[in-house]
Design an enzyme around this catalytic site. Structure first.
Site: not given
Ligand code: NDP
Length: 478
Positions: A244, A278
């Site tokens: 998502e 989102c």
């Molecule tokens: P990120 O993509 O930055 O991070 C999401 C998660 O992924 C975090 O736990 C992060 O860990 C982890 N992560 C980062 N890099 C990697 C990798 N290479 N491999 C595996 N895991 C990784 O998103 P945000 O936290 O900034 O959240 C905002 C985003 O989420 C927005 O784009 C929003 O639209 C989307 N979103 C979508 C939703 C939907 O249902 N479509 C709902 C809610 C949000 P860490 O940060 O701890 O390093």
């Protein structure tokens, strides 16, 4: 808040300490945690692998009862969880408590799914045969979550995974791990056997890669760029994925819209929860006849919000969740102005009693569909207005963006609403309702690149969290 990792039924400290800050008051630290390394993540995945078969075979009623108990404990602790959420992520207290209650509802619904899980039975074209299609747990699920819904989002992933007999390893966002720690405590208290649920805190890529490599399924919510990276990684091991991802959701407002309702749903979608949903509304596509009065009303609403400390009962819009996002939001507005957008409201930081990440609800006008400000997700309290001539142009503008998460239309014409509903390329379409705000019993998600794979909630959860098996039974002619 002091929080450890939870691996194989034990609370484990990792080698790398880190703390979280209160976005309402950067002088206040909220939690102390530790990140684990690759070895501990492997241990968590192995613990899940060992525990999963017994959980899949667990008495169905007992499994449902445990999930129901998690829901009850979440409800009982909702005020405490909501307050932690407000302090760590910046949602207002009612929003924080509401999110904790939503998490409880997810487990409550999942408890019912345990006993409603179904299979199919077919007659066979071969005499003396029957065909069964059954669904079996996927196995070990890696769940990776973002910062914007720190209790509800992990909950709907974990609830679905556990209901269908899987074991889980959760990695929450490092910005907001506190609620995940509380959830792990509740899951332990509810009697989930050791190893069935595990919590690891760690850097996204390092932790995520191990999880993806070792899992049978990955449920990921986050940004689209991260989604592409995890999907690429998962391709190597052919790990089943459901993602998502980001959105750039459009609300179309037609001349015949109920103006009060249009302003209400547009402002809700754009600014409530600081625009950090989102499914929030980032593009307002407005036909010429209603454009000026709509913009005027929206600017008034934007200016009327009380932006402030998340725990202040007067606050309607809390702070931006973290410094990185705050800086990106301010830069987004500068960039939009540089490409020609005008500022009808907000645009900058707001001073308050405490040193917080406060941003004024922002309305950009005079923008064009193809501009960067209408193509890139801002994920803040920022909406831009695109003026169009008619429904045809509105549909074209709404679809002229790679994101396909949610969309909406404000109109009193059933015919226009239905045309838009059919023509929209988004995964979710709202008629006379905000683009944000999905219930937990229906599929939530977007089309690629806003989403990938089966939706994780509602009727489609079983599609992701289980694998199907087709069996032929030769019982002989009777
Ligand atoms: P990120 O993509 O930055 O991070 C999401 C998660 O992924 C975090 O736990 C992060 O860990 C982890 N992560 C980062 N890099 C990697 C990798 N290479 N491999 C595996 N895991 C990784 O998103 P945000 O936290 O900034 O959240 C905002 C985003 O989420 C927005 O784009 C929003 O639209 C989307 N979103 C979508 C939703 C939907 O249902 N479509 C709902 C809610 C949000 P860490 O940060 O701890 O390093």
């Amino acid at each position: 808040m002091q929080g450890a990792n939870y691996i194989d039924g034990r609370w484990v400290d990792g080698a790398t300490p880190f703390t979280t800050q209160n976005p309402s008051d950067l002088d206040e630290s909220v939690g102390s945690y530790t990140k684990v390394g690759e070895a501990e993540v492997r241990e968590a995945m192995a613990a899940a692998r060992r525990a999963q078969p017994a959980w899949a075979a667990f008495n169905m009623q007992a499994r449902a009862d445990i999930l129901y108990r998690i829901a009850e404990l979440l409800k009982a602790r909702a005020p405490e969880i909501g307050k932690l959420l407000s302090r760590e992520e910046g949602k207002t207290l009612p929003e924080g408590i509401g999110e904790a209650l939503r998490a409880a509802q997810c487990f409550q619904a999942a408890a019912g799914d345990v006993i409603r899980a179904q299979g199919e039975w077919y007659n066979s074209m071969r005499d003396g045969f029957n065909v069964l299609v059954t669904r079996e747990p996927l196995g070990v699920i890696a769940a990776i979550t973002p910062w914007n819904f720190p209790i509800a989002l992990p909950s709907w992933k974990i609830a679905g995974a556990l209901a269908y007999g899987n074991a889980v390893v959760l990695k929450p966002s490092s910005f907001v791990p506190g609620c995940a720690v509380m959830l792990a405590q509740i899951i332990e208290d509810a009697g989930v056997p050791a190893g069935v649920f595990n919590l690891v805190m760690g850097d996204g890529r390092a932790t995520g890669n191990v999880m993806i490599d070792e899992a049978d399924g990955l449920t990921f919510t986050g940004g689209t760029a991260t989604g592409r990276a995890v999907l690429t990684r998962a391709a190597e091991t052919m790990t089943k994925c459901q993602l998502e991802l980001g959105g750039k959701n459009a609300l179309v407002v037609l001349d015949d819209a109920d103006l009060d309702l249009a302003v209400e749903i547009a402002s809700n979608g754009a600014w409530i929860q600081t625009g950090q949903r989102c499914t929030g509304t980032e593009r307002l596509i407005v036909t010429r006849g209603i454009h000026d009065v709509f913009v005027e009303r929206m600017a008034k609403v934007a200016g009327s919000y009380r932006v402030g400390h998340a725990l202040d009962p007067e606050t309607q819009i809390g702070p931006v969740a973290n410094v990185q996002q705050f800086n990106e939001n301010l830069q987004f507005v500068i960039d939009a102005q540089a490409e020609g957008a005008e500022l009808a409201a907000g645009g900058g930081a707001v001073e308050a009693r405490t040193r917080g990440l406060y941003m004024a609800p922002t309305l950009l006008t005079g923008t064009r569909a193809e501009w960067r400000c209408n193509q890139h997700e801002s994920f803040g309290p920022i909406a831009s207005v695109i003026k169009v001539e008619d429904l045809d142009e509105a549909i074209h503008a709404a679809n002229a963006c790679e994101y396909k998460l949610s969309s909406g239309i404000a109109t009193t014409s059933l015919k226009s609403a239905e045309r838009f509903r059919k023509a929209s390329k988004a995964g979710m379409v709202m008629v006379n309702a905000p683009t944000a705000g999905l219930e937990y019993h229906v599929p939530l998600g977007g089309r690629s690149p806003s989403g990938y794979g089966a939706r994780e909630t509602g009727s489609t959860a079983a599609e992701f969290f289980t694998e199907s098996k087709t069996s032929y039974i030769n019982h002989g002619a009777v």
